[in-house]
Design a protein around this motif. Structure first.
Motif, PDB file in Angstrom:
ATOM      1  N   ARG A 161     -10.635  -5.882  17.219  1.00 14.92           N
ATOM      2  CA  ARG A 161     -11.907  -5.356  16.727  1.00 14.92           C
ATOM      3  C   ARG A 161     -12.816  -6.511  16.353  1.00 14.92           C
ATOM      4  N   ASP A 162     -13.991  -6.541  16.943  1.00 17.97           N
ATOM      5  CA  ASP A 162     -15.000  -7.545  16.587  1.00 17.97           C
ATOM      6  C   ASP A 162     -15.666  -7.094  15.296  1.00 17.97           C
TER       7      ASP A 162
ATOM      8  N   ALA B 113      -8.551 -14.785  13.165  1.00 17.63           N
ATOM      9  CA  ALA B 113      -8.313 -13.346  13.190  1.00 17.63           C
ATOM     10  C   ALA B 113      -7.560 -12.911  11.951  1.00 17.63           C
ATOM     11  N   PHE B 114      -7.726 -11.636  11.627  1.00 19.38           N
ATOM     12  CA  PHE B 114      -6.969 -11.025  10.541  1.00 19.38           C
ATOM     13  C   PHE B 114      -6.110  -9.933  11.170  1.00 19.38           C
ATOM     14  N   LEU B 115      -4.821  -9.982  10.943  1.00 18.89           N
ATOM     15  CA  LEU B 115      -3.916  -9.017  11.573  1.00 18.89           C
ATOM     16  C   LEU B 115      -3.736  -7.796  10.678  1.00 18.89           C
ATOM     17  N   VAL B 116      -3.816  -6.648  11.291  1.00 14.04           N
ATOM     18  CA  VAL B 116      -3.736  -5.391  10.549  1.00 14.04           C
ATOM     19  C   VAL B 116      -2.524  -4.595  11.033  1.00 14.04           C
TER      20      VAL B 116
ATOM     21  N   ALA C 221     -14.028  -9.529   4.126  1.00 18.06           N
ATOM     22  CA  ALA C 221     -14.322 -10.384   2.973  1.00 18.06           C
ATOM     23  C   ALA C 221     -13.903 -11.821   3.251  1.00 18.06           C
ATOM     24  N   ARG C 222     -12.866 -11.982   4.038  1.00 21.94           N
ATOM     25  CA  ARG C 222     -12.403 -13.327   4.379  1.00 21.94           C
ATOM     26  C   ARG C 222     -13.287 -13.996   5.423  1.00 21.94           C
ATOM     27  N   GLY C 223     -14.179 -13.244   6.003  1.00 24.66           N
ATOM     28  CA  GLY C 223     -15.048 -13.811   7.017  1.00 24.66           C
ATOM     29  C   GLY C 223     -14.393 -13.927   8.372  1.00 24.66           C
TER      30      GLY C 223
ATOM     31  N   GLN D  49      -7.218  -3.103   4.572  1.00 18.46           N
ATOM     32  CA  GLN D  49      -6.934  -4.326   5.316  1.00 18.46           C
ATOM     33  C   GLN D  49      -8.192  -4.842   6.018  1.00 18.46           C
ATOM     34  N   LEU D  50      -8.969  -3.927   6.556  1.00 15.19           N
ATOM     35  CA  LEU D  50     -10.210  -4.338   7.233  1.00 15.19           C
ATOM     36  C   LEU D  50     -11.223  -4.877   6.230  1.00 15.19           C
TER      37      LEU D  50
END
Length: 423
Positions: free
Chosen positions: A402-403, A335-338, A380-382, A374-375
RNA sequence: GUGGCUGUAGCUCAAUCGGUUAGAGCGCUGGACUGUGGCUCCAGAGGUUGCGGGUUCGAUUCCCGUCAGCCACCCCA
């Protein structure tokens, strides 16, 4: 700019290292399925272990130098002498047959070409202490199963097998080739398909320009491809036939072609030899090997029959790229935290750390920026999903997940996020 | 080590007969867009035209050398 890596040496960018790691993973996986144990030795060895069998001229093709203690040393160009030493040292203690594999980085000082650099990684698989063709079939089956594990079938690659003893027996008995003429005659055979003119000249020299002997040998060589059936009826072909039969019993028959024009290293192999090629032969050999029953005795003084092969990462990598058989890169992140606002940055740090403690792979923006930024980075990071933390969510002790592939969102309580959500 | 072909931006390629400040697409950075990515638009960064020399008023372009890559030879342990 500081220039590039030395000629023939590679920088592995993440994408390239991913391919290399994938290749290594497949190699290890198949080797273990076959009951092989992994070993390794030093990348730097005394020069003599390479010159004692091959002579001084091999120094030209080695990274060889004198170390600060005045020792003549070389970066290893092959693994077999190291293997021979290691096995020889414990020959009495090791249960036979020994099944060992290694993935050494090997070096050679040569002009580079496609598929041939000055360093490469090479899978070595060897069975030591078993003289029968069952061992030959076993290592060949492993090589073929590696191809299958990469998604390559008989339409893409073929195994070509020969046994020099069959060819030699025929040459000696039917064509009266003397023992000291064998090496140049085999060298001529090796060249036959690629450069017939050179091959013929080599052969003529080898047989001392004796026309009466040259002509039948030429006919023999030109008929080798189609005349395989006849040769296979000879007594000398029994091991080869058993080997082919065993591969057939394993269901690998469609990969296998008997081809008596295969010669390979003359100073080295003593029996069955084989090569793995891409169909169409646009690349160099993917893999080459065979039986070398005298080598360990020559190096370590212990009489142990061996069969094995080497498979390099360079040609194989080219083939996988050509055939689009590269693996899809698995998502690096869970996951990427926003953080929606500046107020949310510290809660994101806290959440990120708690998740990381659980083994969940997360990243967040190091510079606070607009959500869209951020999104964008998350995508981009996959990252498969973004976890959005904002004032509204914090007030409710939840986050928005968010998927990023589907574009859908759901609200998830923080407690659930930290308790099994990513498992 | 020998011979042949090719070198322009991170990538793919332009640049007239030798002629102004070497361009474009993709990618990268920033912005349009202050709680929602992919699309679009705008702007920017990025080049010793592999390097060195020669010819010329002028060289990415022609010549020589060199280095690198590719191909063949050698070798494939």
């Amino acid at each position: 700019m500081q220039g590039k890596a030395l000629p023939g040496f590679r920088d592995f960018y993440p994408e390239e290292l991913a391919l290399r790691n994938h290749i290594f993973a497949v190699w290890r996986s198949v080797a273990r399925r076959y009951g092989f144990e992994e070993y390794d030795g030093p990348p730097l060895e005394p020069l003599e272990i390479y010159t004692q069998k091959s002579g001084e001229e091999i120094v030209e093709q080695l990274y060889a130098f004198e170390d600060k203690g005045g020792r003549k040393v070389a970066l290893r160009p092959e693994m077999t002498p190291t293997l021979a030493r290691m096995v020889g040292e414990r020959a009495q203690a090791l249960k036979k047959p020994i099944r060992w594999f290694a993935i050494p980085q090997l070096f050679r000082y040569e002009r580079q070409q496609r598929g041939r650099l000055r360093e490469h990684f090479q899978l070595n698989m060897d069975v030591i202490g078993e003289a029968g063709p069952a061992a030959d079939a076993e290592v060949m089956a492993a090589a073929l199963d590696i191809m299958r594990a990469f998604g390559l079938g008989p339409a893409e690659v073929r195994l070509r097998i020969s046994d020099r003893r069959v060819v030699v027996a025929k040459l000696r008995h039917s064509h009266h080739v003397a023992a000291d003429e064998l090496v140049p005659v085999l060298a001529a055979l090796d060249k036959w398909e690629r450069a017939p003119a050179d091959s013929e000249r080599l052969l003529t020299d080898a047989l001392r320009a004796d026309r009466a002997r040259v002509r039948p040998v030429l006919e023999f060589m030109s008929g080798l491809r189609d005349g395989a059936a006849e040769l296979r009826e000879s007594a000398a072909a029994e091991p080869l036939n058993e080997c082919v039969q065993r591969l057939g019993a394993m269901g690998l028959g469609p990969f296998v072609e008997v081809d008596f024009t295969i010669v390979r290293g003359l100073a080295y192999y003593t029996g069955i030899v084989f090569e793995l090629f891409d169909q169409g032969r646009s690349l160099r050999a993917i893999c080459g090997g065979g039986r070398y029953d005298d080598l360990i005795k020559a190096i370590a003084g212990v009489d142990l029959p061996c069969v094995g092969f080497g498979m390099g990462d360079v040609v194989l990598g080219e083939l996988l790229k050509d055939r689009a058989k590269q693996p899809e890169a698995p998502a690096q992140l869970d996951a990427f935290l926003v953080a929606v606002s500046g107020e949310d940055v510290e809660p994101v740090l806290k959440l990120a750390h708690e998740l990381r403690d659980q083994g969940v792979a997360v990243e967040y923006g190091l510079r606070h920026a607009a959500i869209r930024k951020q999104l964008e980075l998350a995508a981009a990071r996959g990252a498969p999903r973004a976890v959005i933390v904002g004032p509204d969510e914090r007030a409710a002790s939840e986050v928005v997940v968010r998927d990023l592939n589907a574009g859908t969102e759901e609200k998830v309580p923080v407690a659930r996020l930290l308790n099994g959500f990513f498992r």
